[in-house]
Design a protein around this motif. Structure first.
Motif, PDB file in Angstrom:
ATOM      1  N   GLU A  92     -12.435   7.090   3.074  1.00 26.21           N
ATOM      2  CA  GLU A  92     -11.051   7.258   3.544  1.00 26.21           C
ATOM      3  C   GLU A  92     -10.139   6.182   2.941  1.00 26.21           C
ATOM      4  OE1 GLU A  92      -9.291   6.389   7.964  1.00 26.21           O
ATOM      5  OE2 GLU A  92     -11.188   7.477   7.864  1.00 26.21           O
TER       6      GLU A  92
ATOM      7  N   THR B  87      -5.039  -7.065  10.983  1.00 30.04           N
ATOM      8  CA  THR B  87      -5.346  -5.804  10.292  1.00 30.04           C
ATOM      9  C   THR B  87      -4.861  -4.606  11.100  1.00 30.04           C
ATOM     10  OG1 THR B  87      -7.310  -6.835   9.326  1.00 30.04           O
ATOM     11  CG2 THR B  87      -7.223  -4.431   9.283  1.00 30.04           C
TER      12      THR B  87
ATOM     13  N   HIS C   3      -2.227  -5.543   1.727  1.00 21.22           N
ATOM     14  CA  HIS C   3      -3.501  -6.252   1.617  1.00 21.22           C
ATOM     15  C   HIS C   3      -3.228  -7.672   1.166  1.00 21.22           C
ATOM     16  CE1 HIS C   3      -7.536  -7.421   0.284  1.00 21.22           C
ATOM     17  NE2 HIS C   3      -6.933  -7.933  -0.758  1.00 21.22           N
TER      18      HIS C   3
ATOM     19  N   HIS D 112     -16.742  -3.218   0.870  1.00 18.39           N
ATOM     20  CA  HIS D 112     -16.728  -2.345   2.048  1.00 18.39           C
ATOM     21  C   HIS D 112     -17.483  -1.030   1.818  1.00 18.39           C
ATOM     22  CE1 HIS D 112     -13.951  -4.980   4.039  1.00 18.39           C
ATOM     23  NE2 HIS D 112     -13.005  -4.808   3.146  1.00 18.39           N
TER      24      HIS D 112
ATOM     25  N   ASN E 277      -2.047   0.296   6.723  1.00 17.05           N
ATOM     26  CA  ASN E 277      -1.509  -0.944   7.292  1.00 17.05           C
ATOM     27  C   ASN E 277      -0.623  -1.719   6.314  1.00 17.05           C
ATOM     28  OD1 ASN E 277      -3.532  -1.896   5.667  1.00 17.05           O
ATOM     29  ND2 ASN E 277      -4.543  -3.130   7.219  1.00 17.05           N
TER      30      ASN E 277
ATOM     31  N   LYS F 295       0.821  -1.218   0.000  1.00 22.53           N
ATOM     32  CA  LYS F 295       0.000   0.000   0.000  1.00 22.53           C
ATOM     33  C   LYS F 295       0.862   1.280   0.000  1.00 22.53           C
ATOM     34  CE  LYS F 295      -3.892  -2.264   2.329  1.00 22.53           C
ATOM     35  NZ  LYS F 295      -4.979  -2.068   3.338  1.00 22.53           N
TER      36      LYS F 295
ATOM     37  N   PHE G  65     -15.532   3.762   6.860  1.00 26.68           N
ATOM     38  CA  PHE G  65     -14.183   4.134   6.444  1.00 26.68           C
ATOM     39  C   PHE G  65     -13.952   3.995   4.940  1.00 26.68           C
ATOM     40  CE2 PHE G  65     -14.059  -0.298   8.000  1.00 26.68           C
ATOM     41  CZ  PHE G  65     -13.586  -0.959   6.874  1.00 26.68           C
TER      42      PHE G  65
ATOM     43  N   ILE H  65      -4.485   1.093  11.540  1.00 24.18           N
ATOM     44  CA  ILE H  65      -5.429   0.123  10.969  1.00 24.18           C
ATOM     45  C   ILE H  65      -5.754   0.468   9.516  1.00 24.18           C
ATOM     46  CG2 ILE H  65      -7.518   1.292  11.796  1.00 24.18           C
ATOM     47  CD1 ILE H  65      -8.603  -1.553  12.451  1.00 24.18           C
ATOM     48  N   GLY H  66      -5.746   1.739   9.169  1.00 24.80           N
ATOM     49  CA  GLY H  66      -6.004   2.144   7.784  1.00 24.80           C
ATOM     50  C   GLY H  66      -4.737   2.076   6.947  1.00 24.80           C
TER      51      GLY H  66
ATOM     52  N   TYR I 233     -12.623  -2.436  -3.511  1.00 23.84           N
ATOM     53  CA  TYR I 233     -13.136  -2.440  -2.143  1.00 23.84           C
ATOM     54  C   TYR I 233     -14.662  -2.331  -2.078  1.00 23.84           C
ATOM     55  CZ  TYR I 233      -8.478  -2.205  -0.040  1.00 23.84           C
ATOM     56  OH  TYR I 233      -7.194  -2.484   0.385  1.00 23.84           O
TER      57      TYR I 233
ATOM     58  N   ARG J 157       2.830  -6.294   9.232  1.00 22.56           N
ATOM     59  CA  ARG J 157       2.121  -5.157   9.839  1.00 22.56           C
ATOM     60  C   ARG J 157       2.731  -4.761  11.186  1.00 22.56           C
ATOM     61  NH1 ARG J 157      -3.620  -7.459   7.759  1.00 22.56           N
ATOM     62  NH2 ARG J 157      -3.864  -6.172   5.886  1.00 22.56           N
TER      63      ARG J 157
HETATM   64  P1  CMP Z   1      -7.464  -4.624   3.671  1.00 20.32           P
HETATM   65  O1  CMP Z   1      -6.997  -6.019   3.930  1.00 20.32           O
HETATM   66  O2  CMP Z   1      -6.884  -3.917   2.530  1.00 20.32           O
HETATM   67  O3  CMP Z   1      -9.057  -4.673   3.485  1.00 20.32           O
HETATM   68  C1  CMP Z   1      -9.914  -3.625   3.916  1.00 20.32           C
HETATM   69  C2  CMP Z   1      -9.175  -2.515   4.534  1.00 20.32           C
HETATM   70  O4  CMP Z   1      -9.946  -1.578   5.213  1.00 20.32           O
HETATM   71  C3  CMP Z   1      -8.243  -3.042   5.584  1.00 20.32           C
HETATM   72  O5  CMP Z   1      -7.180  -3.752   4.977  1.00 20.32           O
HETATM   73  C4  CMP Z   1      -7.865  -1.789   6.344  1.00 20.32           C
HETATM   74  O6  CMP Z   1      -6.731  -1.140   5.790  1.00 20.32           O
HETATM   75  C5  CMP Z   1      -9.078  -0.916   6.114  1.00 20.32           C
HETATM   76  N1  CMP Z   1      -9.764  -0.717   7.384  1.00 20.32           N
HETATM   77  C6  CMP Z   1     -10.316  -1.659   8.157  1.00 20.32           C
HETATM   78  N2  CMP Z   1     -10.852  -1.098   9.251  1.00 20.32           N
HETATM   79  C7  CMP Z   1     -10.614   0.230   9.165  1.00 20.32           C
HETATM   80  C8  CMP Z   1     -10.904   1.339   9.977  1.00 20.32           C
HETATM   81  N3  CMP Z   1     -11.568   1.180  11.140  1.00 20.32           N
HETATM   82  N4  CMP Z   1     -10.511   2.552   9.580  1.00 20.32           N
HETATM   83  C9  CMP Z   1      -9.852   2.705   8.405  1.00 20.32           C
HETATM   84  N5  CMP Z   1      -9.542   1.685   7.585  1.00 20.32           N
HETATM   85  C10 CMP Z   1      -9.919   0.464   7.966  1.00 20.32           C
END
Ligand code: CMP
Length: 139
Positions: free
Chosen positions: A61, A92, A116, A53, A113, A10, A58, A110-111, A50, A103
């Protein structure tokens, strides 16, 4: 069985010049990088990737972050690659990630990170197809 999984290094990691460091952890775990490309993700690509989601608070963002700088998209291959890469990435939330995981070593939050990885073999195939043609993969 030998599987493929999809990985993204990332923007928080490419920005800190950590592509090689992340790849070293991947390769030391016994996974082979059989496809790799550095790209600037478009907003459309990030939104589609994504989409699962889309209803999460989030999501906006997340799309903004994933398009904020270059990413390295990868196809990894190995015995049990999907589960193995999830183990290598760590939780995560980096605060909960085990020692030695990508990680724990490198993620900022968490964002932001750093990586993926696909959560199932079925999703791995879908995700790989979004960024690779078979001609750009060599196992
Ligand atoms: P990833 O495996 O790329 O899949 C979904 C992504 O959403 C996850 O990794 C995190 O980077 C992101 N994510 C999950 N929870 C949060 C959160 N609370 N705030 C921001 N990003 C998040």
């Amino acid at each position: 069985a030998v599987q493929r999984t999809f990985s993204i290094i990332k923007p928080d990691a490419t920005e800190r010049n950590l592509t090689g460091a992340v790849n070293a952890v991947i390769e030391q775990a016994g996974l082979r990088i059989i496809g790799q490309r550095r790209i600037q993700m478009t907003e459309d690509q990030a939104k589609r990737f994504y989409a699962v989601h889309a209803e999460r608070p989030f999501y906006g963002e997340l799309v903004e972050f994933m398009t904020s700088g270059p990413v390295v998209v990868q196809v990894l291959e190995g015995e049990n690659a999907v589960a193995k890469y999830r183990e290598v990435m760590g939780a995560t939330n980096p605060a909960e990630a085990a020692d030695g995981t990508i990680r724990k070593l490198y993620a900022k939050s968490i964002g932001e990170n750093s990586v993926h990885g696909s959560d199932s073999e079925e999703n791995a195939a879908i995700e790989i197809a979004q960024f690779f043609s078979e001609a750009d993969i060599a196992g």
